[in-house]
Write a protein that holds these residues in place. Structure first.
Motif, short mmCIF file in Angstrom:
data_model
loop_
_atom_site.label_atom_id
_atom_site.label_comp_id
_atom_site.label_asym_id
_atom_site.label_seq_id
_atom_site.Cartn_x
_atom_site.Cartn_y
_atom_site.Cartn_z
N ILE A 147 0.81 -1.31 -0.05
CA ILE A 147 0.01 -0.04 -0.14
C ILE A 147 0.73 1.31 0.09
O ILE A 147 0.52 2.19 -0.54
CB ILE A 147 -0.90 -0.16 1.28
CG1 ILE A 147 -0.29 0.17 2.56
CG2 ILE A 147 -2.05 -1.32 1.22
CD1 ILE A 147 -1.17 0.25 3.66
N THR A 148 1.97 1.25 0.74
CA THR A 148 2.83 2.39 0.38
C THR A 148 3.64 2.58 -0.50
O THR A 148 3.76 3.71 -1.15
CB THR A 148 3.83 2.49 1.75
OG1 THR A 148 4.77 1.04 1.62
CG2 THR A 148 3.34 2.53 3.01
N GLU A 149 3.93 1.62 -1.38
CA GLU A 149 4.43 1.67 -2.80
C GLU A 149 3.21 2.04 -3.79
O GLU A 149 3.78 2.82 -4.58
CB GLU A 149 4.77 0.23 -3.23
CG GLU A 149 5.27 0.17 -4.78
CD GLU A 149 6.63 0.76 -4.78
OE1 GLU A 149 6.73 1.33 -5.91
OE2 GLU A 149 7.41 1.30 -3.87
N ALA A 150 2.14 1.58 -3.70
CA ALA A 150 0.85 2.15 -4.40
C ALA A 150 0.59 3.65 -4.20
O ALA A 150 -0.08 4.30 -5.07
CB ALA A 150 -0.04 1.34 -4.09
N THR A 151 0.91 4.21 -3.20
CA THR A 151 0.57 5.51 -2.79
C THR A 151 1.73 6.33 -2.69
O THR A 151 1.76 7.76 -2.29
CB THR A 151 -0.17 5.49 -1.43
OG1 THR A 151 0.63 4.83 -0.54
CG2 THR A 151 -1.56 5.12 -1.75
N VAL A 168 -5.70 12.19 1.18
CA VAL A 168 -5.91 11.28 -0.07
C VAL A 168 -6.34 9.85 0.73
O VAL A 168 -6.00 9.32 1.64
CB VAL A 168 -4.45 10.48 -0.71
CG1 VAL A 168 -4.58 9.49 -1.50
CG2 VAL A 168 -3.93 11.64 -1.56
N LEU A 169 -7.49 9.65 0.09
CA LEU A 169 -8.42 8.52 0.69
C LEU A 169 -8.37 7.30 -0.09
O LEU A 169 -8.37 7.33 -1.51
CB LEU A 169 -9.87 8.79 0.92
CG LEU A 169 -10.19 10.24 1.83
CD1 LEU A 169 -11.65 10.51 1.83
CD2 LEU A 169 -9.53 9.87 3.38
N ARG A 170 -8.10 6.00 0.27
CA ARG A 170 -8.26 4.75 -0.42
C ARG A 170 -8.75 3.75 0.35
O ARG A 170 -8.57 3.58 1.54
CB ARG A 170 -6.77 4.51 -1.02
CG ARG A 170 -6.59 3.23 -1.48
CD ARG A 170 -5.18 3.50 -2.32
NE ARG A 170 -5.18 1.81 -3.29
CZ ARG A 170 -4.29 1.76 -4.32
NH1 ARG A 170 -3.67 2.71 -4.69
NH2 ARG A 170 -4.38 0.62 -5.06
N PRO A 171 -9.53 2.92 -0.21
CA PRO A 171 -10.10 1.75 0.55
C PRO A 171 -9.07 0.86 1.16
O PRO A 171 -8.29 0.30 0.16
CB PRO A 171 -10.99 1.16 -0.17
CG PRO A 171 -10.61 1.48 -1.72
CD PRO A 171 -9.98 2.67 -1.60
N LEU A 214 -7.64 -3.10 -2.84
CA LEU A 214 -6.39 -4.11 -2.85
C LEU A 214 -6.04 -5.05 -3.65
O LEU A 214 -4.96 -5.40 -4.00
CB LEU A 214 -6.24 -4.40 -1.26
CG LEU A 214 -6.16 -3.40 -0.09
CD1 LEU A 214 -6.14 -4.30 1.35
CD2 LEU A 214 -5.00 -2.33 -0.25
N GLY A 215 -7.21 -5.55 -4.25
CA GLY A 215 -7.04 -6.81 -5.28
C GLY A 215 -6.52 -6.40 -6.27
O GLY A 215 -6.07 -7.40 -7.08
N GLN A 216 -6.27 -5.23 -6.69
CA GLN A 216 -5.64 -4.67 -7.99
C GLN A 216 -4.16 -4.77 -7.73
O GLN A 216 -3.28 -4.67 -8.72
CB GLN A 216 -5.95 -3.42 -8.37
CG GLN A 216 -7.44 -3.02 -8.65
CD GLN A 216 -7.79 -1.79 -9.18
OE1 GLN A 216 -8.78 -1.12 -8.25
NE2 GLN A 216 -7.17 -0.97 -10.06
N LEU A 217 -3.72 -4.76 -6.35
CA LEU A 217 -2.20 -4.93 -6.40
C LEU A 217 -1.42 -6.17 -6.65
O LEU A 217 -1.74 -7.30 -5.91
CB LEU A 217 -2.00 -4.17 -4.92
CG LEU A 217 -2.28 -2.89 -4.67
CD1 LEU A 217 -1.87 -2.40 -3.44
CD2 LEU A 217 -1.92 -1.98 -5.59
N PRO A 218 -0.50 -6.50 -7.28
CA PRO A 218 0.02 -7.75 -7.49
C PRO A 218 0.47 -8.39 -6.45
O PRO A 218 0.41 -9.86 -6.02
CB PRO A 218 1.12 -7.64 -8.53
CG PRO A 218 0.76 -6.33 -9.28
CD PRO A 218 0.03 -5.62 -8.11
N ALA A 219 1.04 -7.62 -5.43
CA ALA A 219 1.67 -8.26 -4.12
C ALA A 219 0.43 -8.82 -3.30
O ALA A 219 0.67 -9.86 -2.37
CB ALA A 219 2.41 -7.22 -3.26
#
Length: 278
Positions: free
Chosen positions: A43-47, A114-117, A157-162
Motif C-alpha cells: 500500500i505504501t508503494e502504491a501511494t 488522500v483516501l483509499r479503501p 487492494l485486489g488490484q495490487l499484484p503483491a
C-alpha cells in the motif's frame, strides 16, 4: 483478520468435512507478521506519489465487531513503527472511526488528504461511505468540511499484484503446497530441541499456555518455549501444556518437521482425556 463472515465460512465448511476427502480454507489476508509487512509494503508503494510531507494518506477498512478488529490498530502501529507517520487507518463500522483518523490528521498539520479503501474491492463502501461528496457523512465530505483538500483513489487492494500473490500463497498453504514448503531457503532452527508439551500423563491441575504460534523453530523455543518454562518454574504443582490458535502454523510445522503441536481445542480435549480438574 478472521471477522464474522470468515468464521461463518469456517463453520459452514465444518458441516461438510465428512463429504470430501480434503476440504481446506485459506487464511485471512492479515494472519502473520509477514502478512502485515507485505500489505504495508504494497500500500505504501502504491501511494508513494502522494508522500510529499504535506499529504495524509488515509485507508478506510470495513471494521468488525469481532475481536479481530484489532488488526486495524495493529496496522496503524506497524505503519508508525516503519516510519510512515503520515499514513492512517480507520474503519467504516468500528474503531478507529473516521473521526479518530480526522483528529490524528489535524494533529499532523497536513494540507491534503488522500483516501483509499483498505478492502479487496472498491465497491459500495468505497464509492459511497468514502468518496461520495453528496453524503455529508462520507469520509470525503467530513475531511472536506474540516478544510482539507481531498483526493479519493477508488482502487481495491485486489488490484495490487503483491496482494494477489499473498492470497495465492495462503491458498497454497491451505492445500499443502505452501510457499514456505517450496521456497523456504532460510534456517528456522532444529525442531527437535523444542518441547511441544503435548504429553499425556497429566496431573489434575494444568496451566495451558495459548499463543498464535510460529513455524520458526529457534524463535519458538526461545520465546514461547521460554515462557512455558517460566510458567513451569512459577507453578511447580501444575503441568504446563501448549496450545496454538493458528492451524496454518501447526500444519506447516507438522509437514515440514514432523512435530505435532495441539491447537486450542486439542489441548483442552487432551486435558479432559487425562482427567485434569483445574
Amino acid at each position: 483478520m478472521d471477522g464474522f463472515e470468515y468464521n461463518d465460512v469456517k463453520a459452514e465448511l465444518a458441516e461438510y468435512a465428512d463429504k470430501f476427502d480434503v476440504i481446506a480454507l485459506g487464511a485471512p489476508i492479515l494472519t502473520t507478521d509477514e502478512d502485515y509487512d507485505i500489505v504495508i509494503e504494497a500500500i505504501t508503494e502504491a501511494t508513494k506519489q502522494y508522500d510529499d510531507g504535506k499529504t495524509a494518506i488515509c485507508f478506510m477498512g470495513h471494521g468488525t465487531e469481532a475481536e479481530s478488529n484489532h488488526v486495524y490498530a495493529d496496522m496503524q502501529a506497524k505503519l508508525t513503527e516503519k516510519g510512515y507517520a503520515n499514513y492512517y487507518v480507520g474503519t467504516v463500522e468500528a474503531e478507529p472511526s473516521v473521526y479518530d483518523v480526522l483528529e490524528a490528521v489535524k494533529a499532523g498539520g497536513y494540507e491534503k488528504v488522500v483516501l483509499r479503501p483498505l478492502m479487496i474491492v472498491a465497491g459500495d463502501h468505497a464509492n459511497n461511505d468514502m468518496a461520495d461528496l453528496e453524503d455529508e457523512e462520507s469520509w470525503a465530505s467530513i475531511f472536506t468540511a474540516a478544510g482539507f483538500k481531498v483526493e479519493c483513489v477508488l482502487e481495491g487492494l485486489g488490484q495490487l499484484p503483491a496482494i494477489q500473490q499473498l492470497l495465492v500463497d495462503h491458498m497454497k498453504d491451505a492445500i499443502g503446497e505452501g510457499a514456505e514448503d517450496e521456497d523456504e531457503n532460510y534456517e528456522t532452527g532444529d525442531a527437535s530441541l523444542d518441547n511441544p508439551r503435548n504429553q499425556d500423563g497429566i496431573g489434575e491441575t494444568e496451566v495451558l499456555v495459548v499463543s498464535f504460534g510460529t513455524s520458526f523453530n529457534d524463535s519458538r523455543r526461545l520465546t514461547i518455549g521460554a515462557i512455558e518454562e517460566a510458567m513451569e518454574k512459577a507453578f511447580p504443582g501444575y503441568d504446563v501444556r501448549r496450545g496454538f490458535t493458528a492451524q496454518i502454523v501447526i500444519d506447516h510445522i507438522a509437514r515440514r518437521d514432523g512435530e505435532v503441536i495441539d491447537n486450542f481445542t486439542e489441548a483442552l480435549d487432551r486435558a479432559v482425556a487425562n482427567g485434569v480438574k483445574s
